[in-house]
Design a protein around this motif. Structure first.
Motif, short mmCIF file in Angstrom:
data_model
loop_
_atom_site.label_atom_id
_atom_site.label_comp_id
_atom_site.label_asym_id
_atom_site.label_seq_id
_atom_site.Cartn_x
_atom_site.Cartn_y
_atom_site.Cartn_z
N SER A 29 0.84 -1.19 0.00
CA SER A 29 0.00 0.00 0.00
C SER A 29 0.88 1.25 0.00
O SER A 29 2.09 1.17 0.28
N TYR A 30 0.28 2.39 -0.32
CA TYR A 30 1.04 3.65 -0.29
C TYR A 30 1.54 3.91 1.12
O TYR A 30 0.80 3.78 2.11
N ASN A 32 3.48 6.68 3.65
CA ASN A 32 3.87 8.09 3.80
C ASN A 32 5.38 8.27 3.90
O ASN A 32 5.90 9.37 3.69
N HIS A 37 6.63 12.50 -0.27
CA HIS A 37 5.50 12.79 0.62
C HIS A 37 5.82 14.00 1.51
O HIS A 37 4.91 14.73 1.92
N SER A 67 -8.78 12.57 0.06
CA SER A 67 -7.52 11.96 0.46
C SER A 67 -7.61 10.47 0.16
O SER A 67 -8.29 9.73 0.88
N LYS A 69 -5.39 6.95 -0.68
CA LYS A 69 -4.13 6.24 -0.75
C LYS A 69 -4.41 4.82 -1.26
O LYS A 69 -5.37 4.19 -0.84
N SER A 70 -3.55 4.33 -2.13
CA SER A 70 -3.76 3.00 -2.69
C SER A 70 -3.51 1.93 -1.63
O SER A 70 -2.64 2.06 -0.78
N ARG A 88 1.95 2.61 -6.39
CA ARG A 88 1.46 3.17 -5.13
C ARG A 88 1.08 4.62 -5.40
O ARG A 88 1.85 5.36 -6.00
N ASN A 89 -0.10 5.01 -4.96
CA ASN A 89 -0.61 6.33 -5.30
C ASN A 89 -1.20 7.07 -4.09
O ASN A 89 -1.73 6.45 -3.18
N LEU A 90 -1.07 8.38 -4.16
CA LEU A 90 -1.71 9.27 -3.20
C LEU A 90 -2.32 10.43 -3.96
O LEU A 90 -1.69 10.98 -4.87
N SER A 106 -0.65 15.11 -6.00
CA SER A 106 -0.64 13.66 -6.12
C SER A 106 0.77 13.12 -6.26
O SER A 106 1.68 13.82 -6.71
#
Length: 210
Positions: A29-30, A32, A37, A67, A69-70, A88-90, A106
């Motif tokens: 998962s994404y 931080n 970031h 907001s 997050k993947s 992985r994305n935000l 992003s």
């Protein structure tokens, strides 16, 4: 059977065999905890950020309206895959109540399954969603620290210097959405947005005001 037919059958058989020779990758998962970031508009993903200007009675409050997050997932790659990897994305969008300031930020991280041949690729985008003014960074692999070193500098605001910061400037007024009042903003590494400018007037983040 003609030789060309035999070759065709062998090719089809090899394709079906190769397609079954697949590998599964556990894509994370994404997280931080990546260098980009630290320069997002809102690293802590706070629900509300308030900016103040002593010359005006009204503050500017930006709400976190999106907001995403993947999550972790499994990726299956066959030996025939030309490129295979994990993403992985935000995505962050912040806006004031009147929607005269709206900011999108992003990060996309693409890590290939064969790390020796394909280094990790990054994409950082910061823009005004009202006028399409945009800043983009696309470092690859270990270029990320060098990219940030080139981007970040000391910025002076109201006589005080903020280290490791950069300014995003919106598009010129004549190229903007008519409702877009934001001229520029300042981001400090690890802190997020610390100041907003409308014309020559600056609103400083409330928790930084002494």
């Amino acid at each position: 059977m003609k030789p060309q037919n035999i070759i065709a059958l062998l090719f089809i058989f090899s394709l079906s065999s190769c397609s079954s020779c697949s590998k599964e990758f556990d894509c994370k998962s994404y997280d931080n905890n990546n260098a980009l970031h630290s320069v997002t508009v809102n690293p802590k993903l706070d629900a509300l950020i308030t900016f103040t200007n002593d010359s005006f009675n009204n503050n500017i409050s930006l709400n976190l309206i999106k907001s995403e997050k993947s999550d972790a997932y499994e990726e299956t790659c066959t030996v025939l895959s030309t490129s295979c990897g994990c993403e992985r994305n935000l995505e962050i969008i912040m806006s004031n109540a009147k929607k005269t300031i709206e900011i999108s930020n992003s990060i996309n991280i693409l890590e290939f399954s064969d790390k020796n041949k394909n280094p990790t690729g990054y994409q950082y985008r910061l823009k005004s969603t009202l006028s399409s003014g945009e800043k983009m960074l696309t470092p690859v692999g270990n270029e990320i620290e060098g990219t940030l070193n080139e981007l970040l500098h000391p910025i002076s605001i109201n006589g005080k210097t903020y280290e490791n910061s950069f300014i995003f400037r919106n598009r010129a007024q004549e190229y903007r959405d008519s409702t877009d009042i934001l001229d520029s903003l300042c981001i400090q590494k690890g802190t997020g947005m610390i100041a907003l400018w409308i014309g020559k007037d600056v609103w400083l983040r409330e928790d930084l005001v002494e």
